[in-house]
Scaffold this active site. Structure first.
Site, PDB file in Angstrom:
ATOM      1  N   GLY A 104       0.836  -1.193   0.000  1.00 15.33           N
ATOM      2  CA  GLY A 104       0.000   0.000   0.000  1.00 15.33           C
ATOM      3  C   GLY A 104       0.865   1.235   0.000  1.00 15.33           C
ATOM      4  N   ASN A 162      -3.075  -6.358  -5.681  1.00 15.56           N
ATOM      5  CA  ASN A 162      -3.859  -6.548  -4.466  1.00 15.56           C
ATOM      6  C   ASN A 162      -3.072  -7.462  -3.540  1.00 15.56           C
ATOM      7  OD1 ASN A 162      -5.690  -7.198  -2.464  1.00 15.56           O
ATOM      8  ND2 ASN A 162      -7.432  -7.370  -3.857  1.00 15.56           N
ATOM      9  N   SER A 163      -2.419  -6.875  -2.556  1.00 13.35           N
ATOM     10  CA  SER A 163      -1.537  -7.642  -1.671  1.00 13.35           C
ATOM     11  C   SER A 163      -2.290  -8.680  -0.855  1.00 13.35           C
ATOM     12  CB  SER A 163      -0.800  -6.693  -0.716  1.00 13.35           C
ATOM     13  OG  SER A 163      -0.076  -5.727  -1.432  1.00 13.35           O
ATOM     14  N   CYS A 182       2.533   0.948   6.121  1.00 15.48           N
ATOM     15  CA  CYS A 182       2.491   2.325   6.616  1.00 15.48           C
ATOM     16  C   CYS A 182       1.096   2.930   6.479  1.00 15.48           C
ATOM     17  CB  CYS A 182       3.496   3.183   5.855  1.00 15.48           C
ATOM     18  SG  CYS A 182       5.201   2.592   5.959  1.00 15.48           S
ATOM     19  N   ASP A 185      -5.432   1.383   5.868  1.00 16.60           N
ATOM     20  CA  ASP A 185      -6.837   1.690   6.124  1.00 16.60           C
ATOM     21  C   ASP A 185      -7.243   1.063   7.461  1.00 16.60           C
ATOM     22  OD1 ASP A 185      -9.583   1.992   6.144  1.00 16.60           O
ATOM     23  OD2 ASP A 185      -9.834   1.489   4.027  1.00 16.60           O
ATOM     24  N   THR A 260       6.679   9.425   4.391  1.00 17.14           N
ATOM     25  CA  THR A 260       5.432   9.042   3.734  1.00 17.14           C
ATOM     26  C   THR A 260       4.485  10.241   3.717  1.00 17.14           C
ATOM     27  OG1 THR A 260       4.376   8.295   5.772  1.00 17.14           O
ATOM     28  CG2 THR A 260       5.663   6.667   4.559  1.00 17.14           C
ATOM     29  N   GLU A 261       3.605  10.282   2.713  1.00 15.26           N
ATOM     30  CA  GLU A 261       2.662  11.393   2.616  1.00 15.26           C
ATOM     31  C   GLU A 261       1.748  11.454   3.839  1.00 15.26           C
ATOM     32  OE1 GLU A 261       3.614   9.515   0.187  1.00 15.26           O
ATOM     33  OE2 GLU A 261       4.326  10.914  -1.340  1.00 15.26           O
TER      34      GLU A 261
END
EC number: 2.1.1.33
Length: 286
Positions: A104, A162-163, A182, A185, A260-261
């Site tokens: 992700g 799709n992990s 990281c 969801d 990370t964002e």
């Protein structure tokens, strides 16, 4: 007075113009916006190999083909070829294996930050959202063009995947040294917990792909999710949690917190970040 063009048309026009202009220009994130999360149980018409040996990784890491020949610096985006499966005339294998995976990966901030820190290690981002994956691929392509001749950013790549469904289709047993999870969801509702990226079943897949001594890195700003992930990894027989001293000594932890964002957003909002690391332990003798 003509009507304003819809956003979808503006995004399409921008992406077409990028293919015709200087590849060294970084893509603009606003043209690759997509909803924050995708349903992992939906049929996303994904392309994936039947097994890791069938995956052609040279499209994503052109500087590392098995033959030692440097391929053209190009990444196949989803408008061209989402993924290429090796045929009988091309092995598609690399000089070295992918060792780091960001599950992700979002807009690729962690991948880009890790690239110069571990230049001899191949890192892969897995992202389920189409537009976001394309953004990361375009960003990597631009960074490679900006640093042509230096070898920088040749060691990172990103694919749409799709992990939760297809991780073993891409990765061999004990291939990885690091897995990053990281700001996943949180799926707050109890009936949605089955969609969380950490579970007893998925942890077994992470244990399959991670070599003994390898590390799973987790970070979130949601404390109940942090507790959930910690409980599930500690309960799994293949993992043990690292001490706080070990966490603080790992340089990847600070990168994960700051690059990370989502991590930057939490910092701007003065929120908390909850970190936990888990080591893959040796399997018992059979």
């Amino acid at each position: 007075m003509g009507r304003a063009r819809p956003k979808s048309q503006k995004r399409g026009d921008y992406r077409v113009s990028r293919s015709q202009e200087n590849a060294a220009e970084l893509p603009k994130k606003k043209f690759y916006r997509q909803r924050a999360h995708a349903n992992p149980f939906s049929d996303h018409h994904l392309v994936y190999p039947a097994c890791p040996d069938e995956m052609d990784w040279t499209l994503y890491y052109p500087a590392f083909p098995t033959q030692g020949e440097t391929l053209p610096n190009h990444i196949f985006t989803h408008n061209q070829s989402c993924m290429r499966i090796s045929d009988s005339t091309r092995s598609g294998s690399l000089q070295k294996n992918i060792e780091v995976v960001d599950i992700g990966c979002g807009f690729g901030g962690l991948l880009v930050a890790l690239a110069p820190l571990m230049p001899e290690t191949l890192a892969l981002g897995l992202e389920i959202r189409t537009s976001v994956t394309e953004y990361v691929q375009e960003k990597i392509r631009a960074l490679r063009a900006q640093n042509e001749g230096t070898g920088l950013y040749q060691n990172i790549g990103c694919i749409r995947a799709n992990s939760m469904k297809f991780l073993p289709n891409f990765l061999r047993k004990s291939q990885l040294s690091k897995i990053f999870i990281c700001f996943p969801d949180p799926h707050f509702k109890a009936r949605k917990h089955k969609a969380r990226i950490v579970s007893a079943t998925l942890n077994s897949e992470y244990a399959f792909a991670l070599r003994p001594g390898g590390i799973v890195y987790t970070i979130t700003d949601v404390e109940p999710l942090h507790q959930w992930m910690a409980e599930h990894f500690v309960a799994h027989p293949s993992f043990e949690r690292l001490s706080q001293e070990e966490e603080e000594a790992d340089e990847c932890v600070q990168v994960m917190k700051s690059e990370t964002e989502e991590g930057r957003k939490v910092t701007r909002n003065q929120g908390q970040k909850f970190v936990a690391l888990f080591r893959r332990i040796e399997d018992p003798p059979w």
